[in-house]
Design a protein around this motif. Structure first.
Motif, PDB file in Angstrom:
ATOM      1  N   ALA A  96       0.837  -1.205   0.000  1.00  0.00           N
ATOM      2  CA  ALA A  96       0.000   0.000   0.000  1.00  0.00           C
ATOM      3  C   ALA A  96       0.872   1.256   0.000  1.00  0.00           C
ATOM      4  O   ALA A  96       0.577   2.229  -0.707  1.00  0.00           O
ATOM      5  CB  ALA A  96      -0.932  -0.008   1.208  1.00  0.00           C
ATOM      6  N   LEU A  97       1.944   1.241   0.772  1.00  0.00           N
ATOM      7  CA  LEU A  97       2.856   2.385   0.784  1.00  0.00           C
ATOM      8  C   LEU A  97       3.582   2.534  -0.552  1.00  0.00           C
ATOM      9  O   LEU A  97       3.845   3.656  -0.994  1.00  0.00           O
ATOM     10  CB  LEU A  97       3.866   2.248   1.927  1.00  0.00           C
ATOM     11  N   THR A  98       3.886   1.435  -1.201  1.00  0.00           N
ATOM     12  CA  THR A  98       4.525   1.491  -2.519  1.00  0.00           C
ATOM     13  C   THR A  98       3.592   2.147  -3.530  1.00  0.00           C
ATOM     14  O   THR A  98       4.009   3.025  -4.292  1.00  0.00           O
ATOM     15  CB  THR A  98       4.914   0.078  -2.989  1.00  0.00           C
ATOM     16  N   VAL A  99       2.343   1.746  -3.519  1.00  0.00           N
ATOM     17  CA  VAL A  99       1.355   2.339  -4.434  1.00  0.00           C
ATOM     18  C   VAL A  99       1.203   3.827  -4.144  1.00  0.00           C
ATOM     19  O   VAL A  99       1.153   4.656  -5.065  1.00  0.00           O
ATOM     20  CB  VAL A  99      -0.007   1.602  -4.310  1.00  0.00           C
ATOM     21  N   LYS A 100       1.181   4.187  -2.873  1.00  0.00           N
ATOM     22  CA  LYS A 100       1.062   5.595  -2.475  1.00  0.00           C
ATOM     23  C   LYS A 100       2.264   6.397  -2.974  1.00  0.00           C
ATOM     24  O   LYS A 100       2.103   7.515  -3.474  1.00  0.00           O
ATOM     25  CB  LYS A 100       0.942   5.680  -0.958  1.00  0.00           C
ATOM     26  N   ALA A 101       3.457   5.842  -2.866  1.00  0.00           N
ATOM     27  CA  ALA A 101       4.652   6.537  -3.335  1.00  0.00           C
ATOM     28  C   ALA A 101       4.631   6.727  -4.845  1.00  0.00           C
ATOM     29  O   ALA A 101       4.976   7.809  -5.344  1.00  0.00           O
ATOM     30  CB  ALA A 101       5.897   5.753  -2.914  1.00  0.00           C
ATOM     31  N   VAL A 102       4.206   5.713  -5.572  1.00  0.00           N
ATOM     32  CA  VAL A 102       4.147   5.807  -7.041  1.00  0.00           C
ATOM     33  C   VAL A 102       3.086   6.831  -7.449  1.00  0.00           C
ATOM     34  O   VAL A 102       3.326   7.659  -8.332  1.00  0.00           O
ATOM     35  CB  VAL A 102       3.871   4.426  -7.664  1.00  0.00           C
ATOM     36  N   ARG A 103       1.944   6.795  -6.794  1.00  0.00           N
ATOM     37  CA  ARG A 103       0.877   7.757  -7.136  1.00  0.00           C
ATOM     38  C   ARG A 103       1.291   9.192  -6.827  1.00  0.00           C
ATOM     39  O   ARG A 103       0.948  10.106  -7.555  1.00  0.00           O
ATOM     40  CB  ARG A 103      -0.409   7.402  -6.406  1.00  0.00           C
ATOM     41  N   SER A 104       2.002   9.385  -5.726  1.00  0.00           N
ATOM     42  CA  SER A 104       2.431  10.727  -5.367  1.00  0.00           C
ATOM     43  C   SER A 104       3.432  11.273  -6.384  1.00  0.00           C
ATOM     44  O   SER A 104       3.529  12.483  -6.589  1.00  0.00           O
ATOM     45  CB  SER A 104       3.041  10.744  -3.963  1.00  0.00           C
ATOM     46  N   ALA A 105       4.166  10.401  -7.026  1.00  0.00           N
ATOM     47  CA  ALA A 105       5.133  10.843  -8.036  1.00  0.00           C
ATOM     48  C   ALA A 105       4.467  11.129  -9.371  1.00  0.00           C
ATOM     49  O   ALA A 105       5.017  11.860 -10.191  1.00  0.00           O
ATOM     50  CB  ALA A 105       6.201   9.762  -8.222  1.00  0.00           C
ATOM     51  N   GLN A 106       3.274  10.594  -9.585  1.00  0.00           N
ATOM     52  CA  GLN A 106       2.590  10.784 -10.855  1.00  0.00           C
ATOM     53  C   GLN A 106       1.861  12.123 -10.927  1.00  0.00           C
ATOM     54  O   GLN A 106       1.641  12.654 -11.996  1.00  0.00           O
ATOM     55  CB  GLN A 106       1.578   9.661 -11.094  1.00  0.00           C
ATOM     56  N   GLY A 107       1.458  12.619  -9.782  1.00  0.00           N
ATOM     57  CA  GLY A 107       0.669  13.844  -9.882  1.00  0.00           C
ATOM     58  C   GLY A 107       0.807  14.714  -8.771  1.00  0.00           C
ATOM     59  O   GLY A 107       1.205  15.417  -8.118  1.00  0.00           O
TER      60      GLY A 107
END
Length: 107
Positions: A96-107
């Motif tokens: 879940a933290l990995t997904v959050k980190a990737v999403r935060s980098a996208q937008g």
């Protein structure tokens, strides 16, 4: 002479610099350190028992079965259980933290 410069995609840099990734690294590192310490204590505790108290491990508990046999199996099972504990947490909280980190980098 070859250049030692490494080019990293901007998206990767944003992930690495995100607060979610920093949190992921910290949580995962602490958890891995705890599990590693626990496994080392179990393993080296058994090895120390073999080295310094072999008479204690030689206590018969049933016919030819000595106390050392179930304790040795316990060391092996503890490694399996601790691996399962790590995988369970990795598949939940850490993913879940990995997904959050990737999403935060996208937008």
């Amino acid at each position: 002479m070859a250049s030692t410069e490494v080019h990293v995609a901007p998206e990767i840099l944003r992930i690495l610099e995100s607060p979610a990734f920093t949190e992921l690294r910290a949580r995962r590192g602490r958890f891995a350190a705890i599990l590693t310490t626990l496994m080392l204590l179990i393993y080296y505790g058994f090895i120390l028992a073999i080295a310094f108290a072999p008479h204690w491990l030689a206590i018969r508990i049933d016919g030819v079965i000595t106390l050392g046999i179930p304790l040795g199996l316990g060391v092996i099972l503890s490694a399996i259980v601790l691996t399962g504990v790590y995988v369970r947490r990795a598949n939940g909280e850490f993913d879940a933290l990995t997904v959050k980190a990737v999403r935060s980098a996208q937008g």
